[in-house]
Write a protein that holds these residues in place. Structure first.
Motif, PDB file in Angstrom:
ATOM      1  N   LEU A   1     -43.294  26.903 -72.483  1.00 24.87           N
ATOM      2  CA  LEU A   1     -42.496  26.009 -71.652  1.00 24.87           C
ATOM      3  C   LEU A   1     -43.360  25.431 -70.531  1.00 24.87           C
ATOM      4  O   LEU A   1     -43.898  26.185 -69.719  1.00 24.87           O
ATOM      5  N   PRO A   2     -43.505  24.106 -70.444  1.00 24.15           N
ATOM      6  CA  PRO A   2     -44.334  23.501 -69.391  1.00 24.15           C
ATOM      7  C   PRO A   2     -43.913  23.912 -67.988  1.00 24.15           C
ATOM      8  O   PRO A   2     -44.754  24.122 -67.113  1.00 24.15           O
ATOM      9  N   GLU A   3     -42.594  24.039 -67.765  1.00 26.60           N
ATOM     10  CA  GLU A   3     -42.095  24.384 -66.435  1.00 26.60           C
ATOM     11  C   GLU A   3     -42.371  25.840 -66.064  1.00 26.60           C
ATOM     12  O   GLU A   3     -42.171  26.243 -64.911  1.00 26.60           O
ATOM     13  N   HIS A   4     -42.809  26.644 -67.026  1.00 27.66           N
ATOM     14  CA  HIS A   4     -43.112  28.051 -66.761  1.00 27.66           C
ATOM     15  C   HIS A   4     -44.600  28.353 -66.907  1.00 27.66           C
ATOM     16  O   HIS A   4     -44.982  29.519 -66.942  1.00 27.66           O
ATOM     17  N   GLN A   5     -45.433  27.332 -66.979  1.00 25.34           N
ATOM     18  CA  GLN A   5     -46.877  27.545 -67.092  1.00 25.34           C
ATOM     19  C   GLN A   5     -47.457  27.808 -65.702  1.00 25.34           C
ATOM     20  O   GLN A   5     -47.459  26.935 -64.846  1.00 25.34           O
ATOM     21  N   THR A   6     -47.929  29.020 -65.491  1.00 29.40           N
ATOM     22  CA  THR A   6     -48.478  29.388 -64.179  1.00 29.40           C
ATOM     23  C   THR A   6     -49.974  29.679 -64.234  1.00 29.40           C
ATOM     24  O   THR A   6     -50.593  29.878 -63.189  1.00 29.40           O
ATOM     25  N   LEU A   7     -50.544  29.712 -65.434  1.00 26.19           N
ATOM     26  CA  LEU A   7     -51.962  30.032 -65.583  1.00 26.19           C
ATOM     27  C   LEU A   7     -52.671  28.986 -66.434  1.00 26.19           C
ATOM     28  O   LEU A   7     -52.165  28.575 -67.471  1.00 26.19           O
TER      29      LEU A   7
END
Length: 301
Positions: free
Chosen positions: A174-180
């Motif tokens: 999910l793009p909105e959950h990409q943190t790294l």
């Protein structure tokens, strides 16, 4: 040596747990296939996603519902294999098996999205997982948890969820959950491996058996009574897990720590390779896209 057949079918094959997993599997396919049209922006379930979900359920039953679960109460090295599969193998497979549109629907339910984003922050996820895993294997805590059926089940479920939180920053799509980013994912994997090492080292290099669950006949009897039923266990007149294995308690314990570390390194190595090649493909795609863009006439002049 004695065989596991003396414990009976129910203790060996956990039919109730099998039923629960069958219900979960049926619910997964009903929601993602039959009633998929009820969800806006949903997409057809891929064969890979369906196969991965089935694999995760099979692995869960293999380690928690089959005779492997009973063996884990008799031999510490089997327990460590069980834990490795529970927290290092099943969660990433399960994450990849669930479609993005389904994840987005889950995150619309109440405060789940906000809580999930906090618990899957890389630093929080690393500390939660490695802290709770190491805490669980402190001898006094391990023995206490193993002698209480509700505590044992609850802690196993908790470890499974925090393991999923730990894997989420690496594997979610999910793009909105990409943190790294790619490089940060590599560092995240190395940090995870380092944080898990002290717990394994404590077990590997201990010079005496640490867990009363496997070394004290009374404590072992309490644990086994929960597993196979008090009446059934008392009728067997068993004195300890040594009746089922020829390996010494200390070597059993050391083997468990070594196997946990080896399995962890193999799995992290596979994920590291996946992250590296994903990063490489993305970099190549961006480079090709830039080369295809027309040159600015002003720059040519």
């Amino acid at each position: 040596m004695l065989t596991l057949d003396i414990f009976g079918f129910k203790a060996l094959w956990s039919p109730y747990f099998l039923f629960i997993l069958i219900v979960f599997t049926a619910g997964y396919f009903v929601l993602t296939v039959k009633f998929r049209s009820l969800f806006p922006d949903s997409e057809p379930l891929t064969k890979t996603q369906g196969a991965l979900f089935l694999l995760s359920m099979i692995l869960l039953y293999a380690i928690k519902g089959s005779p492997v679960d009973l063996l884990a109460h008799l031999m510490f090295w089997v327990h460590m294999i069980q834990m490795a599969v529970l927290v290092l193998v099943v969660p990433p497979i399960l994450i990849l098996s669930i479609p993005n549109w389904f994840w987005r629907k889950v995150f619309t339910l109440g405060p789940i999205d906000s809580v999930f984003k906090v618990l899957t922050k890389p630093l929080v996820a690393l500390i939660l997982f490695n802290g709770l895993f190491s805490f669980y294997h402190v001898p006094i805590i391990f023995d206490h948890v193993m002698q209480n059926g509700w505590l044992h089940a609850g802690y196993s479920i908790l470890l499974f969820f925090v393991a999923a939180f730990m894997w989420w920053p690496l594997l979610n799509q999910l793009p909105e959950h990409q943190t790294l980013s790619g490089l940060k994912k590599v560092g995240y994997i190395f940090a995870d491996g380092i944080l898990l090492t002290p717990a394994c080292a404590l077990i590997i290099f201990a010079d005496t058996p640490m867990y009363a669950t496997y070394s004290d006949p009374h404590v072992w009897g309490e644990v086994m009574s929960l597993c196979v039923g008090t009446a059934n266990f008392d009728s067997l007149n068993l004195s300890g897990p040594q009746l089922f294995s020829s390996i010494s308690l200390l070597h059993d314990q050391q083997l468990g720590g070594v196997l946990m570390k080896i399995i962890q390194e193999i799995i992290y190595g596979v994920i590291l390779g996946h992250v590296f090649f994903e990063w490489y493909r993305k970099d190549q795609a961006e480079t090709e896209q830039e080369m295809k863009q027309p040159l600015n006439p002003l720059l040519i002049k």
